[in-house]
Design a protein around this motif. Structure first.
Motif, PDB file in Angstrom:
ATOM      1  N   ASP A 130      13.572 -26.242  35.539  1.00  0.00           N
ATOM      2  CA  ASP A 130      13.992 -26.253  36.890  1.00  0.00           C
ATOM      3  C   ASP A 130      15.494 -26.931  36.747  1.00  0.00           C
ATOM      4  OD1 ASP A 130      11.777 -24.998  37.327  1.00  0.00           O
ATOM      5  OD2 ASP A 130      10.662 -26.782  38.347  1.00  0.00           O
ATOM      6  N   LYS A 132      19.038 -27.592  39.002  1.00  0.00           N
ATOM      7  CA  LYS A 132      20.240 -27.630  40.318  1.00  0.00           C
ATOM      8  C   LYS A 132      21.466 -27.592  39.868  1.00  0.00           C
ATOM      9  CE  LYS A 132      17.157 -29.771  43.702  1.00  0.00           C
ATOM     10  NZ  LYS A 132      17.028 -30.829  44.746  1.00  0.00           N
ATOM     11  N   ARG A 134      25.623 -27.565  41.270  1.00  0.00           N
ATOM     12  CA  ARG A 134      26.735 -27.827  42.660  1.00  0.00           C
ATOM     13  C   ARG A 134      28.060 -26.846  42.029  1.00  0.00           C
ATOM     14  NH1 ARG A 134      29.390 -33.015  45.934  1.00  0.00           N
ATOM     15  NH2 ARG A 134      30.589 -31.668  47.390  1.00  0.00           N
ATOM     16  N   ASP A 167      25.214 -25.537  46.814  1.00  0.00           N
ATOM     17  CA  ASP A 167      23.962 -26.100  46.242  1.00  0.00           C
ATOM     18  C   ASP A 167      23.162 -25.002  45.791  1.00  0.00           C
ATOM     19  OD1 ASP A 167      25.152 -28.841  46.071  1.00  0.00           O
ATOM     20  OD2 ASP A 167      24.261 -28.984  48.190  1.00  0.00           O
ATOM     21  N   THR A 169      19.609 -23.978  43.560  1.00  0.00           N
ATOM     22  CA  THR A 169      18.268 -24.256  42.935  1.00  0.00           C
ATOM     23  C   THR A 169      17.721 -23.124  42.090  1.00  0.00           C
ATOM     24  OG1 THR A 169      17.873 -25.945  44.564  1.00  0.00           O
ATOM     25  CG2 THR A 169      15.943 -25.240  43.287  1.00  0.00           C
ATOM     26  N   TYR A 170      17.392 -23.359  40.965  1.00  0.00           N
ATOM     27  CA  TYR A 170      16.775 -22.388  40.111  1.00  0.00           C
ATOM     28  C   TYR A 170      15.386 -23.044  39.548  1.00  0.00           C
ATOM     29  CZ  TYR A 170      21.447 -20.516  39.721  1.00  0.00           C
ATOM     30  OH  TYR A 170      22.720 -20.034  39.981  1.00  0.00           O
ATOM     31  N   LEU A 171      14.306 -22.072  39.520  1.00  0.00           N
ATOM     32  CA  LEU A 171      13.122 -22.572  39.135  1.00  0.00           C
ATOM     33  C   LEU A 171      12.816 -21.598  37.766  1.00  0.00           C
ATOM     34  CD1 LEU A 171      11.402 -22.806  42.502  1.00  0.00           C
ATOM     35  CD2 LEU A 171      12.421 -24.637  41.196  1.00  0.00           C
ATOM     36  N   THR A 255      25.795 -28.489  36.539  1.00  0.00           N
ATOM     37  CA  THR A 255      24.302 -28.005  36.524  1.00  0.00           C
ATOM     38  C   THR A 255      23.597 -29.141  35.912  1.00  0.00           C
ATOM     39  OG1 THR A 255      24.957 -25.651  36.248  1.00  0.00           O
ATOM     40  CG2 THR A 255      22.520 -26.351  35.457  1.00  0.00           C
ATOM     41  N   VAL A 258      16.210 -30.691  36.469  1.00  0.00           N
ATOM     42  CA  VAL A 258      15.359 -31.341  36.951  1.00  0.00           C
ATOM     43  C   VAL A 258      14.135 -31.712  36.378  1.00  0.00           C
ATOM     44  CG1 VAL A 258      14.183 -31.401  39.258  1.00  0.00           C
ATOM     45  CG2 VAL A 258      16.232 -30.442  39.180  1.00  0.00           C
TER      46      VAL A 258
END
Length: 327
Positions: A130, A132, A134, A167, A169-171, A255, A258
């Motif tokens: 996971d 994040k 910017r 921003d 977000t990658y899961l 990057t 998380v």
């Protein structure tokens, strides 16, 4: 007992008894370890099983019993998640045969029945990240309009300074964690259906080979970062549209991880040796997607080229004859 991909249950092939894996209690009673970390005793027949240090599940070569080496799946080596095999060995064999027949230029006898019988079901280690990001970009853009004004053609150019700050977000971005596996091949097997991602329990491995990871999440982070940075760059550029020209002046992508999950994904694999060159073919054991680069037959290529040349020669001469020429 082995994991049955059709029922999703732990199944005894002798009497047909089935157990729900969700009710299974983890325990280490299926193998006895010797002093050599690569040597194990099968509790079913007593045979000595030799494995390399990365194998965490295999099959006894003497009696066929499923062997799960629990100590290689404990502590930091315990997977968090697993995608169980959904495609059985029989289904995989049929799918491979159909796929092989599509190769019009492959050698005669390519992927014979005997060879396809040797396909291996492997749980390959992956890290799921996971992340994040910017992402910021500055671009110089123009919009060019051309119109008539009296006797003149006027070209009007408007200049714009464009700025993006997003921003992202990658899961669950997957990266294979085995040094034995070809990274490009593993990437091509995506996507996996994460709706079928299960909490790990050792019975899922029964009847298959399983590898433990060689590289941890910290070692693999640069690879997943490079991959995600490419996604972020593509997304940034897709937001700058409607201009005649676009020139990126400055771009910055940051990057960060998380969280990460050690997981096992199902892969069917076949190795084909042709003229002292290894060709590896893999199937996504969940979706059935097949990838690989088959060898090419020089004889078939020559025959195909000769046939195309002959047909082209005949077509040209027929056209010449119709327009008044001669053969």
């Amino acid at each position: 007992m082995i994991f049955d991909s059709n029922s999703g249950m732990l199944t005894c092939e002798s009497c047909g008894h089935q157990e729900n894996i969700d009710n299974y209690q983890e325990k280490d009673d299926n193998i006895e370890s010797s002093s050599d970390t690569n040597e194990y005793h099968c509790k079913n027949c007593g045979a000595i099983i030799m494995t390399d240090s990365d194998t965490s599940a295999t099959t006894c070569s003497f009696c066929g019993a499923a062997v799960v080496i629990a100590e290689r799946l404990s502590g930091k080596l315990t997977p968090a998640k697993v995608i169980p095999f959904k495609i059985s060995k029989e289904e995989a064999q049929i799918a491979f045969k159909k796929w092989c027949k599509k190769g019009l230029l492959t050698p005669k006898g390519f992927m014979s029945a005997d060879r396809i019988k040797n396909i291996t079901g492997i749980y390959v280690p992956f890290w799921l990240y996971d992340l994040k990001s910017r992402a910021m970009a500055e671009a110089s853009c123009t919009i060019v309009n051309t119109y008539d004004e009296g006797d003149y053609i006027v070209t009007e150019t408007k200049h714009y300074n464009v700025f993006r700050d997003v921003d992202l977000t990658y899961l669950k971005v997957p990266v294979d964690a085995s040094e034995k596996m070809n990274n490009t091949l593993m990437d091509k097997l995506e996507p996996f259906n994460y709706e079928e991602l299960k909490d790990f329990k050792t019975p899922y491995l029964a009847g298959y080979i399983a590898e433990k990871y060689n590289m941890d999440d910290k070692e693999l982070f640069p690879r997943v970062k490079e991959r995600v940075d490419q996604y972020a760059d593509s997304f940034l550029r897709s937001t700058i549209e409607g201009y005649s020209t676009t020139s990126i002046i400055n771009e910055d992508i940051d990057t960060k991880e998380v969280s990460s999950y050690y997981s096992l994904f199902p892969i069917w694999m076949v190795c084909y040796d042709y003229h002292k060159s290894d060709h590896i073919f893999a199937m996504n054991g969940q979706t059935g997607k097949i990838v690989g680069n088959p060898p090419l037959s020089k004889a078939k290529i020559f025959t195909w080229f000769l046939g195309i040349s002959t047909i082209s020669f005949l077509i040209i001469n027929i056209i010449l004859f119709l327009v008044g020429g001669e053969f």
